[in-house]
Design a protein around this motif. Structure first.
Motif, PDB file in Angstrom:
ATOM      1  N   LYS A   1     -34.306   7.000 -76.485  1.00  0.00           N
ATOM      2  CA  LYS A   1     -33.288   6.199 -76.997  1.00  0.00           C
ATOM      3  C   LYS A   1     -32.091   6.948 -77.617  1.00  0.00           C
ATOM      4  N   THR A   2     -30.995   6.282 -77.093  1.00  0.00           N
ATOM      5  CA  THR A   2     -29.765   7.460 -77.429  1.00  0.00           C
ATOM      6  C   THR A   2     -28.458   6.269 -78.128  1.00  0.00           C
ATOM      7  N   LEU A   3     -28.061   7.241 -78.787  1.00  0.00           N
ATOM      8  CA  LEU A   3     -26.723   6.359 -79.674  1.00  0.00           C
ATOM      9  C   LEU A   3     -25.720   7.204 -79.155  1.00  0.00           C
ATOM     10  N   PRO A   4     -24.792   6.536 -78.445  1.00  0.00           N
ATOM     11  CA  PRO A   4     -23.513   7.186 -78.494  1.00  0.00           C
ATOM     12  C   PRO A   4     -22.407   7.035 -79.662  1.00  0.00           C
ATOM     13  N   ILE A   5     -21.728   8.303 -79.654  1.00  0.00           N
ATOM     14  CA  ILE A   5     -20.892   8.452 -80.878  1.00  0.00           C
ATOM     15  C   ILE A   5     -19.763   9.086 -80.312  1.00  0.00           C
ATOM     16  N   LEU A   6     -18.526   8.641 -80.484  1.00  0.00           N
ATOM     17  CA  LEU A   6     -17.516   9.361 -79.969  1.00  0.00           C
ATOM     18  C   LEU A   6     -16.285   9.618 -81.139  1.00  0.00           C
ATOM     19  N   LEU A   7     -15.761  10.695 -81.160  1.00  0.00           N
ATOM     20  CA  LEU A   7     -14.794  11.259 -82.169  1.00  0.00           C
ATOM     21  C   LEU A   7     -13.504  11.082 -81.539  1.00  0.00           C
ATOM     22  N   HIS A   8     -12.510  10.532 -82.100  1.00  0.00           N
ATOM     23  CA  HIS A   8     -11.125  10.510 -81.734  1.00  0.00           C
ATOM     24  C   HIS A   8     -10.249  10.946 -82.981  1.00  0.00           C
ATOM     25  N   GLY A   9      -9.076  11.224 -82.646  1.00  0.00           N
ATOM     26  CA  GLY A   9      -7.830  11.277 -83.335  1.00  0.00           C
ATOM     27  C   GLY A   9      -7.266  10.288 -83.696  1.00  0.00           C
ATOM     28  N   ASP A  10      -6.364   9.954 -84.505  1.00  0.00           N
ATOM     29  CA  ASP A  10      -5.596   8.688 -84.759  1.00  0.00           C
ATOM     30  C   ASP A  10      -4.736   8.506 -83.952  1.00  0.00           C
ATOM     31  N   ALA A  11      -3.916   9.520 -83.295  1.00  0.00           N
ATOM     32  CA  ALA A  11      -2.899   9.453 -82.441  1.00  0.00           C
ATOM     33  C   ALA A  11      -3.360   9.059 -81.061  1.00  0.00           C
ATOM     34  N   SER A  12      -4.660   9.919 -80.498  1.00  0.00           N
ATOM     35  CA  SER A  12      -4.960   9.647 -79.372  1.00  0.00           C
ATOM     36  C   SER A  12      -5.638   8.205 -79.299  1.00  0.00           C
ATOM     37  N   PHE A  13      -6.375   7.737 -80.280  1.00  0.00           N
ATOM     38  CA  PHE A  13      -6.913   6.430 -80.323  1.00  0.00           C
ATOM     39  C   PHE A  13      -5.973   5.258 -79.936  1.00  0.00           C
ATOM     40  N   ALA A  14      -4.697   5.457 -80.666  1.00  0.00           N
ATOM     41  CA  ALA A  14      -3.539   4.464 -80.427  1.00  0.00           C
ATOM     42  C   ALA A  14      -2.982   4.704 -78.910  1.00  0.00           C
ATOM     43  N   GLY A  15      -2.666   6.212 -78.632  1.00  0.00           N
ATOM     44  CA  GLY A  15      -1.778   6.445 -77.524  1.00  0.00           C
ATOM     45  C   GLY A  15      -2.346   6.659 -76.164  1.00  0.00           C
ATOM     46  N   GLN A  16      -3.562   7.086 -76.130  1.00  0.00           N
ATOM     47  CA  GLN A  16      -4.266   7.225 -74.814  1.00  0.00           C
ATOM     48  C   GLN A  16      -4.827   6.040 -74.313  1.00  0.00           C
ATOM     49  N   GLY A  17      -4.391   5.581 -73.054  1.00  0.00           N
ATOM     50  CA  GLY A  17      -4.958   4.420 -72.465  1.00  0.00           C
ATOM     51  C   GLY A  17      -6.261   4.382 -72.019  1.00  0.00           C
ATOM     52  N   VAL A  18      -7.132   5.644 -71.755  1.00  0.00           N
ATOM     53  CA  VAL A  18      -8.270   5.436 -71.379  1.00  0.00           C
ATOM     54  C   VAL A  18      -9.282   4.779 -72.698  1.00  0.00           C
ATOM     55  N   VAL A  19      -8.736   4.855 -73.760  1.00  0.00           N
ATOM     56  CA  VAL A  19      -9.372   4.205 -75.006  1.00  0.00           C
ATOM     57  C   VAL A  19      -9.687   2.810 -74.773  1.00  0.00           C
ATOM     58  N   ALA A  20      -8.238   2.224 -74.466  1.00  0.00           N
ATOM     59  CA  ALA A  20      -8.332   0.715 -74.429  1.00  0.00           C
ATOM     60  C   ALA A  20      -9.138   0.317 -72.971  1.00  0.00           C
ATOM     61  N   GLU A  21      -9.331   1.422 -71.870  1.00  0.00           N
ATOM     62  CA  GLU A  21     -10.075   1.124 -70.878  1.00  0.00           C
ATOM     63  C   GLU A  21     -11.315   1.231 -71.285  1.00  0.00           C
ATOM     64  N   THR A  22     -11.931   2.208 -71.857  1.00  0.00           N
ATOM     65  CA  THR A  22     -13.275   2.491 -72.262  1.00  0.00           C
ATOM     66  C   THR A  22     -13.799   1.386 -73.176  1.00  0.00           C
ATOM     67  N   LEU A  23     -12.994   0.949 -74.080  1.00  0.00           N
ATOM     68  CA  LEU A  23     -13.469  -0.392 -74.912  1.00  0.00           C
ATOM     69  C   LEU A  23     -13.640  -1.752 -74.228  1.00  0.00           C
ATOM     70  N   GLU A  24     -12.963  -1.737 -72.879  1.00  0.00           N
ATOM     71  CA  GLU A  24     -12.976  -3.098 -71.974  1.00  0.00           C
ATOM     72  C   GLU A  24     -14.181  -2.816 -71.408  1.00  0.00           C
ATOM     73  N   LEU A  25     -14.969  -1.524 -71.307  1.00  0.00           N
ATOM     74  CA  LEU A  25     -16.352  -1.469 -70.670  1.00  0.00           C
ATOM     75  C   LEU A  25     -17.463  -1.905 -71.731  1.00  0.00           C
ATOM     76  N   SER A  26     -17.029  -1.977 -72.976  1.00  0.00           N
ATOM     77  CA  SER A  26     -18.069  -2.047 -73.881  1.00  0.00           C
ATOM     78  C   SER A  26     -19.218  -3.014 -73.607  1.00  0.00           C
TER      79      SER A  26
END
Length: 615
Positions: A1-26
Motif C-alpha cells: 500500500k502506498t500513500l503519495p505525499i508531495l511537498l511544494h513551495g507556495d510560489a511554485s504551487f501557484a506558478g508552475q503549470g505542472v501543478v495544475a496539470e498534475t491536479l487534473e490527473l487526480s
C-alpha cells in the motif's frame, strides 16, 4: 500500500503549470493514485518575490479549487494544529480516495538558503523574523507552562538527545557512499548495473505462435458490432498474418505487445488519443456501435496473460509523461510507453525529459525502461506537425563521438554504459523487435523512438513474417539488398540515412533508373553502430559517402552522426580520407515550412543532391 505525499513551495504551487496539470490527473481512471496529500511549505515568498507579485489569487492553493479538493490552512507556529490538520487530511484521503491540500503558513528563517541575504529585498519582514521565536521554542515553552514536562526534562530528554542525534548523522554523512541497493526496491532484483555485462538476446517469436496470436488479436466477438471500416481493417490485418506478407506498422506493434502479454509482461501505453492512435492506425479499443460497450482484443489472447493498459490521457504532456516515467521507475518488468500526439508536442514535457529521463540514472542510480513514441516526418504539414526534434534527444546522449567502444557481441557494454537509446526504425519488423528488446534484457534504459506518420500506410513499409520469426532481432543497420544494382566495387555513392527519407530516396532512385547509388539505413542512431557503419563503408570502397536527412542542417541527426561516422572509418577501416557529405535542407530557425510548394521544392532539391552526379 502506498500513500503519495508531495511537498511544494507556495510560489511554485501557484506558478508552475505542472501543478495544475498534475491536479487534473487526480481523478482520471488511468492516472489516479487514490489520492495525494499535497503539503505546501508556505514561506510567504518566492526566492525574493513577494506574494503580491507571484500570483493573482489570494492564496497559493487557489489553483486546487479547479478540481474541488479540500484545502486546509494552518499556522506553522502551532505544532499541535499542524498535526491535527495533517491527520484530518489523511483521514479524508483514506475515506474518499481524493487529493487534499495542507497549506502550512510559516516563514523561512535564513532566506532562500543559508548563504542568502534576505535583508536585501525583504528588510522589514526579516527584522520581524529575526526577533520571532522558532516553532521549537514556542512549543517547548507551551509544554513547560502547561506542566507537561519541566524545563530540565525538556533539555535532558528532548532537546539535547535530539540535537546530538542530528550532529551524529551530519558527521556520518561525510563518509557515506551510495550503493545501488539503497535506491532499488525488491522488484528490481536481477536487473544488472551498467558495468555488468548483459548478453544480447534475440527477440523473434516462433512463427506458429505468432500467427495464432496475431489472428486472435484480429478476432472480433460475434454479436459485437464495430464500425464497418474497422471490420475491413481487422480483416486485412488477419489476411497479412495468414499469408505472412505485407505486415504493416500497427499490426507489428500489436504483435510485439501481444507476445509480451502472453509471456507475462504487463504493457502500458499512454498518451493523447492512444486508444485509436492519432493517425487512426492502432484501434486498440473497439467500440460497440449500438450501445456503450468496448472490447480490447489484446486483453483476450490467453487465459493467464498479463494485462494491457491503453490510456487516453488528458491534453497534457508534462504531467502525463511524468506519471509514466514514475511508473517505469517503480516497475522494471512492465513495458511503459508514452506516445506524443505529434512528436513536436513533446516539447511540452521537456522538463521531464531533461531532468528525469535522460539523466536520472546518472544522478540517482535509478534505471528506467520508459519508451517515448514520437511521430516524426516531413510531409508538408508545417513547422508544428513535422519534427519531434530528433537533434535534442541525440544532443543529450552521453557517449563520446571520438571513442569507439568494444563492439564485440559477446562483450559489448555500449548500451548499458550510455544514458539512453535513440532509434528511428523504418520497418514494422524492426519496430516489433525494439519494443520487445526493452524487456528481453537484464537492464533498463529509456528508449526514444521516432515513429512514422505516412509510413503507417505506405505500401513499401511492410514486413514479412519471417522477419519476426524465432532467432531474429533488431537490426541496428539495414544494408541495401535491392536487386539490379551495380557491383559494390563499382558503386559511385553510398547514402546513409534514417527513417522516412529512405522511402523517398528509394522511390526516386527507381524512378530515375539509378543503379550506382546504395541506400543504407541507420536504424539505431544512439548508441551509434560504429561497427556496422564501417562495414557498410568498406563494402563500397570507391563510393562517395553521404548522410541524407529531411531535417534542416542544424537539426536532425547530422551533427551527431558526422563525427561518429569518421571515427568508425578511422577505427575499423583505417580510413582517414573519406568524410561524409551532408545532403538535406539548409539551416533554419523553424523545423519545417508551412507552404506546400516550398516543401515540394525542398524535397526535389534533396533528391537531386542525393541521386544526381554533376557532369
Amino acid at each position: 500500500k502506498t500513500l503519495p505525499i508531495l511537498l511544494h513551495g507556495d510560489a511554485s504551487f501557484a506558478g508552475q503549470g505542472v501543478v495544475a496539470e498534475t491536479l487534473e490527473l487526480s481523478d482520471l481512471r488511468d492516472y489516479t493514485t487514490g489520492g495525494t496529500v499535497h503539503v505546501i511549505v508556505n514561506n510567504q515568498i518566492g526566492f525574493t518575490t513577494d506574494p503580491r507579485y507571484a500570483r493573482s489569487s489570494p492564496y497559493p492553493t487557489d489553483v486546487a479549487k479547479t478540481v474541488g479538493v479540500p484545502i486546509f490552512h494552518v499556522n506553522g507556529d502551532d505544532v499541535e494544529a499542524v498535526v491535527r490538520v495533517c491527520k484530518l487530511a489523511m483521514q479524508y484521503r483514506q475515506r474518499f480516495q481524493k487529493d487534499v491540500v495542507v497549506d502550512v503558513f510559516c516563514y523561512r528563517r535564513h532566506g532562500h538558503n543559508e548563504l542568502d541575504q534576505p535583508m536585501f529585498t525583504q528588510p522589514l519582514m526579516y527584522k520581524k523574523i529575526k526577533s520571532h521565536p522558532t516553532p521549537l521554542t514556542i512549543y517547548s515553552r507551551k509544554l513547560i507552562a502547561e506542566g507537561v514536562l519541566t524545563e530540565e526534562e525538556y533539555r535532558e530528554k528532548v532537546h539535547e538527545p535530539t540535537m546530538a542525534h542530528f550532529s551524529e548523522q551530519f558527521l556520518a554523512a561525510r563518509d557515506w557512499k551510495p550503493h545501488s541497493r539503497d535506491w532499488l526496491a525488491s522488484q528490481w532484483t536481477g536487473i544488472k548495473s551498467p558495468g555488468t555485462f548483459s548478453p544480447l538476446r534475440t527477440t523473434g517469436v516462433k512463427e506458429d505462435a505468432l500467427r495464432k496470436l496475431g489472428l486472435d488479436a484480429c478476432r472480433i466477438p460475434s454479436g459485437f458490432r464495430v464500425h464497418p471500416l474497422l471490420k475491413k481493417i481487422f480483416s486485412e490485418r488477419a489476411t497479412s498474418i495468414e499469408l505472412g506478407e505485407s505486415i504493416d506498422w500497427a499490426t507489428a506493434e500489436a504483435l510485439a505487445i501481444g507476445t509480451l502479454l502472453v509471456e507475462g509482461t504487463h504493457v502500458r501505453l499512454s498518451g493523447q488519443d492512444s486508444e485509436r492512435g492519432t493517425f487512426s492506425q492502432r484501434h486498440a479499443v473497439l467500440h460497440e456501435q449500438n450501445q456503450p460497450a468496448t472490447y480490447v482484443p489484446l486483453n483476450n489472447l490467453a487465459p493467464k496473460q498479463a494485462q494491457f493498459e491503453v490510456c487516453n490521457s488528458n491534453l497534457s504532456e508534462m504531467a502525463v509523461l511524468g506519471f509514466e516515467c514514475g511508473y517505469s521507475l517503480e516497475s522494471p518488468n512492465v513495458l511503459a510507453m508514452w506516445e506524443a500526439q505529434f512528436g513536436d508536442f513533446a516539447n511540452g514535457a521537456q522538463v521531464i525529459v531533461d531532468t528525469f529521463i535522460s539523466s536520472g540514472e546518472k544522478k540517482w542510480r535509478r534505471q528506467s525502461g520508459i519508451v517515448l513514441l514520437l511521430p516524426h516526418g516531413y510531409e508538408g504539414q508545417g513547422p508544428e506537425h513535422s519534427s519531434a526534434r530528433l537533434e535534442r534527444y541525440l544532443q543529450m546522449c552521453d557517449d563520446d563521438p571520438d571513442t569507439v567502444p568494444d563492439m564485440a557481441r559477446d562483450s559489448r557494454l555500449q548500451t548499458q554504459e550510455q544514458n539512453w537509446q535513440v532509434v528511428y526504425p523504418s520497418t514494422p519488423a524492426n519496430y516489433f523487435h525494439v519494443l520487445r528488446r526493452q524487456i528481453h534484457r537484464d537492464f533498463r534504459k529509456p528508449l526514444v523512438v521516432m515513429t512514422p506518420k505516412s509510413l503507417l500506410r505506405h505500401p513499401q513499409c511492410r514486413s514479412n513474417i519471417d522477419a519476426f520469426d524465432e532467432g531474429t532481432e533488431f537490426e541496428r543497420v539495414l544494408f541495401d539488398k535491392t536487386p539490379g544494382l551495380v557491383k559494390p566495387a563499382q558503386m559511385r555513392r553510398l547514402v546513409l540515412c534514417s527513417g522516412k527519407v529512405y522511402y523517398d530516396l528509394y522511390r526516386e532512385r527507381a524512378k530515375r533508373d539509378v543503379d550506382d547509388v546504395a541506400l543504407v539505413r541507420v536504424e539505431q542512431l544512439s548508441p551509434f553502430p560504429f561497427d556496422l557503419v564501417a562495414e557498410a563503408a568498406a563494402a563500397y570502397p570507391s563510393a562517395e559517402l553521404i548522410w541524407c536527412q529531411e531535417e534542416s542542417k542544424n537539426m536532425g541527426a547530422w551533427t551527431y552522426v558526422w563525427p561518429r561516422i569518421e571515427a568508425a572509418l578511422r577505427h575499423f577501416n583505417d580510413d582517414e580520407q573519406r568524410k561524409p557529405r551532408y545532403v538535406g535542407r539548409p539551416p533554419s530557425a523553424a523545423p519545417a515550412t508551412g507552404n506546400a510548394q516550398t516543401h515540394a521544392a525542398e524535397q526535389a532539391d534533396m533528391m537531386n543532391s542525393a541521386l544526381s552526379f554533376s557532369a
